[in-house]
Scaffold this active site. Structure first.
Site, PDB file in Angstrom:
ATOM      1  CB  SER A 182      -0.934   0.001   1.214  1.00 49.60           C
ATOM      2  OG  SER A 182      -0.198  -0.177   2.405  1.00 49.60           O
ATOM      3  CG  HIS A 210      -4.015  -0.644  -1.846  1.00 49.15           C
ATOM      4  ND1 HIS A 210      -4.390   0.678  -1.748  1.00 49.15           N
ATOM      5  CD2 HIS A 210      -3.770  -1.042  -0.569  1.00 49.15           C
ATOM      6  CE1 HIS A 210      -4.357   1.068  -0.494  1.00 49.15           C
ATOM      7  NE2 HIS A 210      -3.972   0.031   0.246  1.00 49.15           N
ATOM      8  CE  LYS A 241      -7.491  -0.023   1.153  1.00 46.78           C
ATOM      9  NZ  LYS A 241      -7.862   1.027   2.109  1.00 46.78           N
TER      10      LYS A 241
END
Ligand SMILES: Cc1ncc(COP(=O)(O)O)c(C=O)c1O
Length: 395
Positions: A182, A210, A241
């Site tokens: 990340s 992610h 996300k």
């Protein structure tokens, strides 16, 4: 008079301040947008959000509002009591279908999914093998599990192999890793990890937080991209996300999901998220399926920006993704640079310990499909201007 029992906190905060590590809360006064975000009264081009596909601000509103009028807001109880409702169940089915897995379990956050899954899969008689740069939620899951924890150097397959070879005397073994890291935007060696897990008969958990919605032919993530989905026993993803929403999920076999629904404490002992949220996530999944150009465009732009930055002398580490770090080192210099970018109307967060190891502070550029070519040019121009000053900044 005795000293206030909490006075130590002010001392500690002061110590953080001196080390350039004190964080302060800010307030966003606009929706999440790539082109513009208002923070504490000022408008910025926003390079700080994980809204990679540009869905967070308005694309999901209609679906959410339509559902909300039927479902009401609060879910009132944990999922095993009466909190799990029709749209939660439909979302779990949709996630399982999207991920090509037997079943899925929806958690209120990605954090809860990781903490709950790791601690439900490993206990006192077991061992967990964890990448040194794993997200805090995996680390906390390791700690909560009570298992023996072996942290292997970042992405170091040889070191992990040696640990697995030397520590075989446990009831069960679990390897845990982020797929896309990340802060550094680099990718775990997934095929090698899958091969090691198979060789040593270990479980493998991969956190795609992610990568969900961004990588892979269908947007399922890096396990899809590397063709290892069937070898990864536990896949975690987030709705928070690229999917512009809130929540986390685990996909895998039916028995895995049933076990987690029984034993993941962050699932069992926590109120189910509002049912209407599931409608927003269902809409986000539809967009990921039907609009692959969002992720393609994002990754093309990211490759272009990484090349430009490298050409201008910035160290972007081993990033291969929409997360592009500028490796700086000292927290003070990092925050000076972040401040100078802010003055130019660009929001690029400085990342300091404990989010990264000591000496590895960085500026984290987070790209979105919603960024215009103009705002990328603006960022490059500002960084070019700052580079000269930066070279003269104290370490
Ligand atoms: C790698 C990784 N896993 C899990 C999480 C937690 O996800 P959530 O924000 O949905 O709680 C994050 C969030 O920052 C993350 O970066």
């Amino acid at each position: 008079m005795t000293r206030d029992a909490l006075a130590w906190i002010d001392d500690e905060l002061e110590a953080l301040e001196k080390r350039g590590l004190r964080r302060r809360l800010s307030t966003r006064e606009s929706p999440q947008g790539a082109a513009s975000i208002i923070l504490d009264g000022r408008s910025y081009a926003n390079f700080s959000s994980n809204d990679y596909l540009g869905l967070a601000s308005d694309s999901l509103n209609a679906a959410l509002a339509a559902a909300l009028s039927k479902t009401g807001w609060g879910s009132g109880a944990s999922p095993l009591v009466t909190g799990r409702a029709t749209l939660h169940a439909r979302l779990e089915q949709a996630i399982a279908a999207f991920e090509g897995a037997q079943a899925a379990l929806l958690f209120s956050t990605g954090y809860a999914a990781n903490v709950g899954a790791v601690a439900a899969l490993a206990g006192k008689e077991d061992a967990v093998f964890s990448d040194a740069k794993n997200h805090a939620s995996l680390i906390d899951g390791c700690r909560l599990s009570g298992a023996a924890v072996f942290v292997y150097p970042h992405a170091d397959i040889a070191a992990l192999a040696a640990l697995l070879r030397d520590h075989g005397a446990f009831r069960r073994r679990l390897i845990v890793t982020d797929s896309l890291f990340s802060m550094d935007g680099d990718i775990a060696p997934l095929p090698e990890l899958a091969a090691l897990a198979e060789h040593y008969n270990a479980m493998l958990l991969v956190d795609e937080a992610h990568a969900t919605g961004v990588f892979g032919t269908h947007g399922r993530g890096l396990c899809e991209q590397y063709g290892v989905e069937d070898q990864v026993h536990v896949r975690v993803g987030t709705l928070s996300k690229a999917l512009g929403s809130l929540g986390g999920f685990v996909v895998g076999s039916r028995s895995l999901i049933e076990w987690l629904a029984n034993r993941a404490r962050s699932y069992v002992f926590s109120t189910a998220p509002p049912e209407a949220m599931a409608a927003a996530a269902l809409e986000a999944l539809r967009i990921v399926r039907e609009e692959p150009q969002r992720r393609h465009h994002l990754l093309e732009r990211a490759a272009w920006l990484r090349d430009e930055l490298r050409r201008e002398g910035w160290n972007v580490g081993r990033s291969e993704s929409q997360i592009i770090p500028l490796m700086i080192g000292a927290p003070q210099t990092t925050m000076q640079l972040a401040g100078a970018l802010r003055q130019r109307g660009l929001l690029v967060p400085g990342i300091r310990p404990p989010s990264v190891p000591e000496g590895e502070s960085l500026l984290r550029i987070s790209l979105s499909y919603a960024h215009s070519a103009k705002s990328l040019e603006q960022l490059l121009t500002a960084l070019r201007e700052l580079r000269n000053n930066f070279e003269r900044m104290p370490p």
